[in-house]
Each structure stands twice: as structure tokens, then as C-alpha cells.
Write a protein that holds these residues in place. Structure first.
Motif, PDB file in Angstrom:
ATOM      1  N   ALA A  40       0.822  -1.217   0.000  1.00  0.00           N
ATOM      2  CA  ALA A  40       0.000   0.000   0.000  1.00  0.00           C
ATOM      3  C   ALA A  40       0.858   1.271   0.000  1.00  0.00           C
ATOM      4  O   ALA A  40       0.331   2.369   0.038  1.00  0.00           O
ATOM      5  CB  ALA A  40      -0.941   0.004   1.207  1.00  0.00           C
ATOM      6  N   PHE A  41       2.183   1.104  -0.044  1.00  0.00           N
ATOM      7  CA  PHE A  41       3.107   2.238  -0.001  1.00  0.00           C
ATOM      8  C   PHE A  41       3.857   2.369  -1.314  1.00  0.00           C
ATOM      9  O   PHE A  41       4.313   1.386  -1.894  1.00  0.00           O
ATOM     10  CB  PHE A  41       4.108   2.072   1.153  1.00  0.00           C
ATOM     11  N   TRP A  42       4.019   3.619  -1.736  1.00  0.00           N
ATOM     12  CA  TRP A  42       4.837   3.908  -2.906  1.00  0.00           C
ATOM     13  C   TRP A  42       6.309   3.837  -2.521  1.00  0.00           C
ATOM     14  O   TRP A  42       7.150   3.343  -3.255  1.00  0.00           O
ATOM     15  CB  TRP A  42       4.468   5.286  -3.459  1.00  0.00           C
ATOM     16  N   ASP A  43       6.624   4.390  -1.344  1.00  0.00           N
ATOM     17  CA  ASP A  43       7.950   4.274  -0.752  1.00  0.00           C
ATOM     18  C   ASP A  43       7.769   4.308   0.765  1.00  0.00           C
ATOM     19  O   ASP A  43       6.649   4.215   1.253  1.00  0.00           O
ATOM     20  CB  ASP A  43       8.914   5.355  -1.267  1.00  0.00           C
ATOM     21  N   ALA A  44       8.847   4.441   1.511  1.00  0.00           N
ATOM     22  CA  ALA A  44       8.757   4.378   2.971  1.00  0.00           C
ATOM     23  C   ALA A  44       7.902   5.480   3.582  1.00  0.00           C
ATOM     24  O   ALA A  44       7.396   5.341   4.690  1.00  0.00           O
ATOM     25  CB  ALA A  44      10.161   4.431   3.571  1.00  0.00           C
ATOM     26  N   TRP A  45       7.722   6.580   2.877  1.00  0.00           N
ATOM     27  CA  TRP A  45       7.017   7.740   3.434  1.00  0.00           C
ATOM     28  C   TRP A  45       5.689   8.042   2.772  1.00  0.00           C
ATOM     29  O   TRP A  45       4.927   8.859   3.269  1.00  0.00           O
ATOM     30  CB  TRP A  45       7.898   8.984   3.307  1.00  0.00           C
ATOM     31  N   HIS A  46       5.402   7.441   1.627  1.00  0.00           N
ATOM     32  CA  HIS A  46       4.227   7.828   0.837  1.00  0.00           C
ATOM     33  C   HIS A  46       3.347   6.627   0.504  1.00  0.00           C
ATOM     34  O   HIS A  46       3.844   5.573   0.112  1.00  0.00           O
ATOM     35  CB  HIS A  46       4.664   8.498  -0.475  1.00  0.00           C
ATOM     36  N   LEU A  47       2.044   6.844   0.631  1.00  0.00           N
ATOM     37  CA  LEU A  47       1.079   5.824   0.244  1.00  0.00           C
ATOM     38  C   LEU A  47       0.904   5.833  -1.268  1.00  0.00           C
ATOM     39  O   LEU A  47       1.026   6.870  -1.903  1.00  0.00           O
ATOM     40  CB  LEU A  47      -0.274   6.122   0.889  1.00  0.00           C
ATOM     41  N   ASN A  48       0.607   4.685  -1.837  1.00  0.00           N
ATOM     42  CA  ASN A  48       0.232   4.647  -3.244  1.00  0.00           C
ATOM     43  C   ASN A  48      -1.293   4.769  -3.327  1.00  0.00           C
ATOM     44  O   ASN A  48      -1.953   5.041  -2.320  1.00  0.00           O
ATOM     45  CB  ASN A  48       0.771   3.375  -3.923  1.00  0.00           C
ATOM     46  N   ASP A  49      -1.862   4.565  -4.508  1.00  0.00           N
ATOM     47  CA  ASP A  49      -3.319   4.712  -4.660  1.00  0.00           C
ATOM     48  C   ASP A  49      -4.090   3.792  -3.726  1.00  0.00           C
ATOM     49  O   ASP A  49      -5.063   4.199  -3.102  1.00  0.00           O
ATOM     50  CB  ASP A  49      -3.739   4.448  -6.101  1.00  0.00           C
ATOM     51  N   ARG A  50      -3.643   2.555  -3.628  1.00  0.00           N
ATOM     52  CA  ARG A  50      -4.316   1.602  -2.733  1.00  0.00           C
ATOM     53  C   ARG A  50      -4.275   2.082  -1.289  1.00  0.00           C
ATOM     54  O   ARG A  50      -5.287   2.088  -0.591  1.00  0.00           O
ATOM     55  CB  ARG A  50      -3.641   0.239  -2.848  1.00  0.00           C
ATOM     56  N   GLY A  51      -3.091   2.481  -0.830  1.00  0.00           N
ATOM     57  CA  GLY A  51      -2.948   2.966   0.539  1.00  0.00           C
ATOM     58  C   GLY A  51      -3.758   4.219   0.793  1.00  0.00           C
ATOM     59  O   GLY A  51      -4.375   4.374   1.854  1.00  0.00           O
ATOM     60  N   ALA A  52      -3.771   5.121  -0.185  1.00  0.00           N
ATOM     61  CA  ALA A  52      -4.544   6.360  -0.040  1.00  0.00           C
ATOM     62  C   ALA A  52      -6.030   6.063   0.081  1.00  0.00           C
ATOM     63  O   ALA A  52      -6.733   6.670   0.909  1.00  0.00           O
ATOM     64  CB  ALA A  52      -4.278   7.285  -1.221  1.00  0.00           C
ATOM     65  N   ARG A  53      -6.518   5.123  -0.702  1.00  0.00           N
ATOM     66  CA  ARG A  53      -7.938   4.755  -0.610  1.00  0.00           C
ATOM     67  C   ARG A  53      -8.254   4.144   0.752  1.00  0.00           C
ATOM     68  O   ARG A  53      -9.270   4.455   1.370  1.00  0.00           O
ATOM     69  CB  ARG A  53      -8.318   3.780  -1.723  1.00  0.00           C
ATOM     70  N   GLU A  54      -7.371   3.262   1.231  1.00  0.00           N
ATOM     71  CA  GLU A  54      -7.609   2.607   2.519  1.00  0.00           C
ATOM     72  C   GLU A  54      -7.571   3.606   3.679  1.00  0.00           C
ATOM     73  O   GLU A  54      -8.428   3.562   4.561  1.00  0.00           O
ATOM     74  CB  GLU A  54      -6.600   1.484   2.735  1.00  0.00           C
ATOM     75  N   ILE A  55      -6.592   4.501   3.680  1.00  0.00           N
ATOM     76  CA  ILE A  55      -6.509   5.499   4.756  1.00  0.00           C
ATOM     77  C   ILE A  55      -7.663   6.489   4.661  1.00  0.00           C
ATOM     78  O   ILE A  55      -8.229   6.896   5.679  1.00  0.00           O
ATOM     79  CB  ILE A  55      -5.143   6.219   4.727  1.00  0.00           C
ATOM     80  N   SER A  56      -8.057   6.867   3.458  1.00  0.00           N
ATOM     81  CA  SER A  56      -9.193   7.779   3.295  1.00  0.00           C
ATOM     82  C   SER A  56     -10.477   7.159   3.831  1.00  0.00           C
ATOM     83  O   SER A  56     -11.271   7.832   4.506  1.00  0.00           O
ATOM     84  CB  SER A  56      -9.374   8.162   1.825  1.00  0.00           C
ATOM     85  N   ALA A  57     -10.681   5.882   3.551  1.00  0.00           N
ATOM     86  CA  ALA A  57     -11.872   5.195   4.072  1.00  0.00           C
ATOM     87  C   ALA A  57     -11.833   5.136   5.597  1.00  0.00           C
ATOM     88  O   ALA A  57     -12.842   5.380   6.275  1.00  0.00           O
ATOM     89  CB  ALA A  57     -11.966   3.790   3.486  1.00  0.00           C
ATOM     90  N   ARG A  58     -10.670   4.838   6.149  1.00  0.00           N
ATOM     91  CA  ARG A  58     -10.523   4.774   7.609  1.00  0.00           C
ATOM     92  C   ARG A  58     -10.757   6.153   8.224  1.00  0.00           C
ATOM     93  O   ARG A  58     -11.427   6.280   9.244  1.00  0.00           O
ATOM     94  CB  ARG A  58      -9.130   4.269   7.959  1.00  0.00           C
ATOM     95  N   LEU A  59     -10.213   7.183   7.595  1.00  0.00           N
ATOM     96  CA  LEU A  59     -10.412   8.543   8.090  1.00  0.00           C
ATOM     97  C   LEU A  59     -11.893   8.908   8.068  1.00  0.00           C
ATOM     98  O   LEU A  59     -12.409   9.519   9.002  1.00  0.00           O
ATOM     99  CB  LEU A  59      -9.596   9.537   7.264  1.00  0.00           C
TER     100      LEU A  59
END
Length: 85
Positions: A47-66
Motif C-alpha cells: 500500500a506504499f509507494w515508498d517508505a514515506w508515501h502511500l500509493n493509490d491503494r494505501g490512499a484509498r484505505e486510509i481515506s476510508a478509515r479517516l
């Protein structure tokens, strides 16, 4: 209303996320704490693009959680609680 949001990183690659807690406490603002390693917040490394940034999948998951967590934070600030982990 100001709400601090601490984002996740990959295990072992996080900055000093305790700073988020210090700022939230100092200024009495709520904190939604998703910091810590990917395992702590339940995100796979994929779910991460790199150690500090979410990719699209991670962004969707965190947005839903938020979207789920934000109403609870707003309710808890009315009762005096400050941090959601």
C-alpha cells in the motif's frame, strides 16, 4: 476546527512521530494517529509507494478509515478526549 493527522510509514522508516503527540498536547488539538509501521495500522507494504508515501491503494484505505474515524474524533473532542489511535 484543527485536527492533526499522523500518517503511516513502513516499519523502521518513520520519523519522530511522538512530535505529533507533543504538538497536539501543547495546543490542545485532537490527533488521529495512524503513525507507526505498516503492520501497526494494518496496511500491507504493497500500500506504499515508498517508505514515506502511500500509493493509490494505501490512499484509498486510509481515506476510508479517516471517513470512519473522523466522526468519532469530533464526538470525542466534545467530551474532552484528544487522541484516536
Amino acid at each position: 476546527q484543527v485536527i492533526l493527522l499522523a500518517m503511516p510509514g513502513i516499519e523502521g522508516q518513520q520519523a519522530d512521530f511522538q512530535a505529533h503527540h507533543r504538538v497536539a498536547s501543547r495546543y490542545s488539538v485532537p490527533l488521529i494517529d495512524y503513525s507507526g509501521g505498516s503492520e501497526r495500522v494494518g496496511l500491507p507494504v504493497e500500500a506504499f509507494w515508498d517508505a514515506w508515501h502511500l500509493n493509490d491503494r494505501g490512499a484509498r484505505e486510509i481515506s476510508a478509515r479517516l471517513g470512519r474515524d473522523l466522526p468519532r474524533v469530533l464526538e470525542s473532542t466534545e467530551s474532552g478526549s484528544q487522541t484516536l489511535q
